[in-house]
Design an enzyme around this catalytic site. Structure first.
Site, PDB file in Angstrom:
ATOM      1  N   GLU A  46       0.868  -1.183   0.000  1.00 32.82           N
ATOM      2  CA  GLU A  46       0.000   0.000   0.000  1.00 32.82           C
ATOM      3  C   GLU A  46       0.901   1.228   0.000  1.00 32.82           C
ATOM      4  O   GLU A  46       1.527   1.535   1.016  1.00 32.82           O
ATOM      5  CB  GLU A  46      -0.919  -0.002   1.221  1.00 32.82           C
ATOM      6  CG  GLU A  46      -1.814   1.228   1.299  1.00 32.82           C
ATOM      7  CD  GLU A  46      -2.536   1.375   2.626  1.00 32.82           C
ATOM      8  OE1 GLU A  46      -2.687   2.520   3.092  1.00 32.82           O
ATOM      9  OE2 GLU A  46      -2.949   0.340   3.204  1.00 32.82           O
ATOM     10  N   THR A  75      -4.081   6.378   1.968  1.00 35.95           N
ATOM     11  CA  THR A  75      -4.322   7.780   2.318  1.00 35.95           C
ATOM     12  C   THR A  75      -4.954   8.523   1.145  1.00 35.95           C
ATOM     13  O   THR A  75      -4.607   9.657   0.840  1.00 35.95           O
ATOM     14  CB  THR A  75      -3.022   8.484   2.793  1.00 35.95           C
ATOM     15  OG1 THR A  75      -2.240   7.583   3.574  1.00 35.95           O
ATOM     16  CG2 THR A  75      -3.349   9.686   3.667  1.00 35.95           C
ATOM     17  N   LYS A 135     -11.680  -0.696   6.773  1.00 35.80           N
ATOM     18  CA  LYS A 135     -10.509  -0.438   7.605  1.00 35.80           C
ATOM     19  C   LYS A 135     -10.964   0.176   8.925  1.00 35.80           C
ATOM     20  O   LYS A 135     -11.685   1.180   8.932  1.00 35.80           O
ATOM     21  CB  LYS A 135      -9.570   0.510   6.852  1.00 35.80           C
ATOM     22  CG  LYS A 135      -8.414   1.073   7.663  1.00 35.80           C
ATOM     23  CD  LYS A 135      -7.556   1.953   6.764  1.00 35.80           C
ATOM     24  CE  LYS A 135      -6.515   2.731   7.536  1.00 35.80           C
ATOM     25  NZ  LYS A 135      -5.615   3.474   6.640  1.00 35.80           N
TER      26      LYS A 135
END
Length: 219
Positions: A46, A75, A135
């Site tokens: 990621e 992000t 998440k």
């Protein structure tokens, strides 16, 4: 593997069970972190938007490394950024928060999306909106594995990925609590180790995380 193969990306993320969150102070450090993670046996990455030149790095990695490695973007705060990352080759999109426009856009593109939430209401909202994984961030600050276990009791169908507070010491407990996979940041991608050019520490931790997840699932 093409970005549109969402079902395969999903199954691979679950099978691997570890999503290394790559944050670094420069593109060079980020690339070294990537190499160390891959060497440690984790074939998912990621790349966060906080890494300088992150979108370009995703594009370059997609062209350079083994196509079996799954590369995602982290992000990601809005649909515009998600679009840029997907065009660069990102196969999944992760956010620290829930932006419904981004979830909808990724759904339209056939790309796996993992928004970040915290409360039960947000978990259900994200899942209902079309999130593929949810998440839970920052998981460690609100009870860690016990919080994931509490969420899973009434919501067993929702694929939870705790992030924040996942370490070598807590990883097994999170898996046993029902986590689908683990988002692992600083305890794996150690910025201090990168600064000191101790990339071998990241490789060793990657191997340890792989072993911990495998053993926790076996039990």
């Amino acid at each position: 593997m093409k970005s549109r193969d969402k079902a395969e990306v999903s199954s691979r993320l679950t099978a691997i069970g570890i999503i290394p969150v790559v944050r670094a102070e420069s593109s060079e450090m980020g690339r070294r972190a990537v190499a160390a993670i891959l060497k440690g046996g984790i074939s998912v990455l990621e790349i966060t938007m906080t890494v300088p030149g992150a979108v370009r790095m995703i594009e370059e990695l997609r062209a350079e490394i083994d196509p079996e490695v799954i590369i995602g973007a982290g992000t990601v705060l809005d649909a515009q950024t998600a679009r840029a990352c997907i065009e660069a080759g990102a196969q999944f999109i992760v956010s620290p928060a829930l932006d419904l426009e981004t979830v909808a856009f990724c759904g339209q593109q056939g790309v796996l999306v993992m928004p970040g939430v915290l409360t039960p209401t947000e978990v259900v909202t994200a899942w209902t909106a079309g999130a593929d994984f949810v998440k839970v961030f920052p998981a460690g600050a609100v009870g860690g594995a016990s919080y994931i276990k509490a969420l899973k009791a009434p919501l067993p169908q929702i694929k939870l990925v705790p992030t924040g507070g996942v370490s070598l010491q807590t990883a097994a407990a999170f898996i046993k609590a029902g986590a689908e996979a683990l988002g692992v940041g600083g305890d794996l991608v150690d910025v201090k180790a990168l600064r000191e050019r101790r990339d071998d520490l990241i490789t060793e931790r990657a191997r340890l995380f792989v072993d911990i997840v495998r053993q926790a699932r076996a039990k």
